[in-house]
Scaffold this motif. Structure first.
Motif, PDB file in Angstrom:
ATOM      1  N   ALA A   1      -1.080  -3.810  -2.502  1.00  0.00           N
ATOM      2  CA  ALA A   1      -1.434  -5.209  -2.767  1.00  0.00           C
ATOM      3  C   ALA A   1      -0.195  -6.093  -2.640  1.00  0.00           C
ATOM      4  O   ALA A   1      -0.257  -7.211  -2.110  1.00  0.00           O
ATOM      5  CB  ALA A   1      -2.041  -5.336  -4.159  1.00  0.00           C
ATOM      6  N   GLU A   2       0.932  -5.584  -3.103  1.00  0.00           N
ATOM      7  CA  GLU A   2       2.186  -6.338  -2.988  1.00  0.00           C
ATOM      8  C   GLU A   2       2.634  -6.446  -1.538  1.00  0.00           C
ATOM      9  O   GLU A   2       3.211  -7.458  -1.130  1.00  0.00           O
ATOM     10  CB  GLU A   2       3.287  -5.664  -3.819  1.00  0.00           C
ATOM     11  CG  GLU A   2       3.056  -5.704  -5.321  1.00  0.00           C
ATOM     12  CD  GLU A   2       2.956  -7.117  -5.857  1.00  0.00           C
ATOM     13  OE1 GLU A   2       3.857  -7.923  -5.582  1.00  0.00           O
ATOM     14  OE2 GLU A   2       1.955  -7.424  -6.536  1.00  0.00           O
TER      15      GLU A   2
ATOM     16  N   GLU B   1       1.047  -9.199  -0.214  1.00  0.00           N
ATOM     17  CA  GLU B   1       1.348 -10.383  -1.026  1.00  0.00           C
ATOM     18  C   GLU B   1       0.066 -11.086  -1.483  1.00  0.00           C
ATOM     19  O   GLU B   1      -0.041 -12.314  -1.381  1.00  0.00           O
ATOM     20  CB  GLU B   1       2.265 -11.338  -0.261  1.00  0.00           C
ATOM     21  CG  GLU B   1       3.610 -10.705   0.090  1.00  0.00           C
ATOM     22  CD  GLU B   1       4.565 -11.650   0.808  1.00  0.00           C
ATOM     23  OE1 GLU B   1       5.654 -11.869   0.297  1.00  0.00           O
ATOM     24  OE2 GLU B   1       4.192 -12.166   1.869  1.00  0.00           O
ATOM     25  N   VAL B   2      -0.898 -10.312  -1.954  1.00  0.00           N
ATOM     26  CA  VAL B   2      -2.170 -10.926  -2.378  1.00  0.00           C
ATOM     27  C   VAL B   2      -1.941 -11.754  -3.640  1.00  0.00           C
ATOM     28  O   VAL B   2      -1.063 -11.447  -4.457  1.00  0.00           O
ATOM     29  CB  VAL B   2      -3.278  -9.873  -2.612  1.00  0.00           C
ATOM     30  CG1 VAL B   2      -3.577  -9.100  -1.344  1.00  0.00           C
ATOM     31  CG2 VAL B   2      -2.935  -8.941  -3.733  1.00  0.00           C
ATOM     32  N   ALA B   3      -2.739 -12.801  -3.770  1.00  0.00           N
ATOM     33  CA  ALA B   3      -2.501 -13.776  -4.835  1.00  0.00           C
ATOM     34  C   ALA B   3      -2.818 -13.202  -6.215  1.00  0.00           C
ATOM     35  O   ALA B   3      -2.121 -13.471  -7.178  1.00  0.00           O
ATOM     36  CB  ALA B   3      -3.336 -15.021  -4.576  1.00  0.00           C
TER      37      ALA B   3
ATOM     38  N   PRO C   1      -3.347  -9.703  -7.527  1.00  0.00           N
ATOM     39  CA  PRO C   1      -3.436  -8.263  -7.270  1.00  0.00           C
ATOM     40  C   PRO C   1      -4.340  -7.491  -8.233  1.00  0.00           C
ATOM     41  O   PRO C   1      -5.102  -6.634  -7.816  1.00  0.00           O
ATOM     42  CB  PRO C   1      -1.988  -7.781  -7.369  1.00  0.00           C
ATOM     43  CG  PRO C   1      -1.186  -8.917  -7.835  1.00  0.00           C
ATOM     44  CD  PRO C   1      -1.975 -10.156  -7.704  1.00  0.00           C
TER      45      PRO C   1
END
Lengths: 240, 320
Positions: B110-111, B114-116, B118
């Motif tokens: 997820a990092e 760069e998901v808003a 996670p």
């Protein structure tokens, strides 16, 4: 060049979690410093007080700079080829992570335990010498410039060793081969450290500053060189 | 170039793309388009170049020649990051960090995207693959099927425009495979473009809007029923209780029947142009002639028949 701190941080956290749970890697990192310390400890403990005069003109403690030159290679050599062997490299490289970010994350993650081990072993060595060595020998050994050199050169040597290990890892197809080549590649650094420790090369302030700058440049170049050697296609397909 | 059924800008456009490893072609001169929201099946035998195609379109490897557009971006090294932001790839092997837990694996990825949010994304992805109760398990302790589901959850984290699934049900039991199929159906409804490579032809037939058959070169592309019609004539199979005394007069003059032959003492196969016209006419004629009709049905060739016909094309041609 845009480096995403978030991705680098995530890579570091992931790596540190893996180190913590991968016992074999931790053992490999821990055994060498211990072996490295035994011989100088035995020498120091058997020295008579009369040897302190001669000892004051040597820089035996600098010998321990061999630890940051050697230890990081074990984790760094695992960095890329290890991911490849456990088939995690392809999913990771399928994400938006850039090669630079991937390698920087790997290097920082390898640096943290390497520094911790190198400083911890050094501290333990000093404590043992202070506690069990003859007081005259201990005071001859504990020279402020040597202590400062240890603090300054440990991260510089460790970083260089990490980039060498990662570069080898990016071009190897087997973890053991990568680690063995890594050890061989770190021998020149260890050799220089030993020559300085035994006064074959006279340690001076100029030499220290020059050496530090040289290593700093090498460390910066190391990132670039490792990035160049990181070929996604070869790593994913095993060809080229 | 083979065009998608749906209109608008395609999610993937491949134009004369080739990839060679030294002297060996992984795939050669391949062109096709995949429409947005389409489930596109990519079939072919082992070594046909399916995985290499996925890796090429996923910017992991560079094509030798040709061009492609993926998720609106030309396939170039410079666009690698932008393309990978918009796509997700599930390779054939799950590739999980086995010392880490399910949630730690997903958090790392997820990092990377760069998901808003996670945490929410991870929870949603785990719910989608029915693994929300296994979030804390170490991946090394999971079965192969569960690892496959974690890998699938990983591909959902970034909410991709295009999802590449390389053999997503390989090694899964029928129930787990059905769950993956349901998930693909759900993603299709959400408008996600899915590029699916599979060996399971019934899977492709059930899930895919169109399929392409690759064996280094592209053999065919189209809807499964369209491919069947292209390759095989439509047939009706008629079974009677006793042999017909004069099958020639019974079937010879029927509308939409092009030819017929016997396939056993009480089974007759009619090649027809339109089964909807030929079937009622055949029943009327046979009943009027006093025959007892046990069954009449359209013989459907499966996608497997199409696949085997096309994959065998080259060896047969060589033998001829």
């Amino acid at each position: 060049m845009n480096v995403s701190r978030r991705r680098v941080r995530a890579m570091v956290i992931k790596e540190l979690r893996e180190y913590r749970r991968n016992r074999s890697l931790l053992w490999a990192m821990a055994i060498f410093p211990v072996v490295f310390c035994i011989q100088p400890l035995v020498v120091v403990f058997t020295l008579a007080s009369s040897a302190s005069t001669e000892l004051a003109h040597e820089h035996l403690l600098l010998y321990l700079l061999g630890i940051p030159a050697l230890v990081p290679v074990f984790v760094a050599a695992y960095a890329v080829v290890g991911e490849r062997e456990q088939a995690t490299l392809e999913p990771m490289l399928s994400t938006p992570i850039r090669s630079d970010e991937f390698l920087l994350g790997k290097a920082l993650a390898a640096l943290i335990p390497s520094l911790a081990i190198a400083y911890a072993v050094y501290a333990i060595f000093l404590i043992l010498v202070a506690a069990f060595g003859r007081p005259a020998v201990a005071s001859a050994l504990f020279q402020a410039p040597d202590l400062l050199a240890q603090v300054v050169f440990t991260p510089l040597l460790a970083t260089w060793s990490i980039w060498v290990g990662i570069a080898i890892s990016a071009r190897s197809s087997d973890i053991r081969v990568a680690q063995q080549l890594g050890v061989v590649a770190s021998l020149p650094s260890i050799f220089v450290v030993v020559l300085v420790a035994f006064n074959v090369i006279q340690p001076t302030l100029g030499l220290a500053v020059g050496g530090a700058v040289f290593l700093l440049v090498l460390d910066a170049l190391g990132w670039r060189i490792a990035s160049r050697m990181f070929d996604r296609e070869r790593l994913v397909t095993g060809t080229r | 170039m083979a065009r998608p059924a749906a209109g608008g800008e395609p999610a993937i456009a491949v134009d004369h793309l080739s990839k060679r490893f030294g002297g060996r072609a992984a795939f050669d001169d391949v062109s096709f388009e995949v429409g947005r929201g389409e489930v596109f099946g990519f079939l072919g035998p082992n070594g046909a170049g399916k995985t290499t195609m996925v890796r090429t379109l996923g910017t992991l490897i560079a094509p030798t020649s040709g061009t492609a557009i993926v998720a609106g971006f030309p396939l170039t090294t410079e666009n690698g990051v932008e393309i990978r932001r918009r796509i997700s790839i599930m390779p054939e092997t799950p590739g999980l960090y086995l010392h880490l837990s399910v949630v730690e694996n997903l958090a790392c990825f997820a990092e990377m995207y760069e998901v808003a949010d996670p945490r929410d994304r991870i929870e949603a992805a785990l719910r989608a693959v029915h693994l929300d109760d296994r979030a804390g398990d170490t991946c090394g302790t999971l079965s192969k099927g569960l690892r496959q589901r974690v890998a699938l959850a990983r591909t959902l984290l970034s909410d991709p425009e295009v999802l590449f699934l390389d053999e997503p049900t390989a090694g899964l039991d029928p129930v787990a495979a059905r769950e993956v199929h349901d998930l693909i159906d759900d993603l299709r409804k959400r408008g996600v473009t899915i590029f699916l490579t599979t060996h399971r032809l019934e899977e492709a037939e059930r899930l895919c809007d169109r399929v392409a058959i690759l064996n280094t070169t592209l053999r065919t592309i189209g809807r499964p029923d369209q491919l069947r019609d292209q390759l095989f004539s439509k047939t009706l199979t008629v079974r009677t209780r006793v042999p017909l005394p004069d099958p020639g007069s019974a079937f010879g003059s029927l509308p939409a029947v092009e030819s017929w032959h016997e396939e056993g003492p009480v089974t007759y196969v009619l090649a027809v142009s339109d089964p909807d016209v030929a079937a009622p006419a055949a029943i009327r004629k046979l009943v009027a002639a006093g025959a007892d009709v046990l069954s009449i049905g359209e013989s459907r060739h499966s996608l497997e028949d199409v696949y085997l016909e096309l994959i065998d094309e080259v060896p047969q041609a060589a033998r001829r």
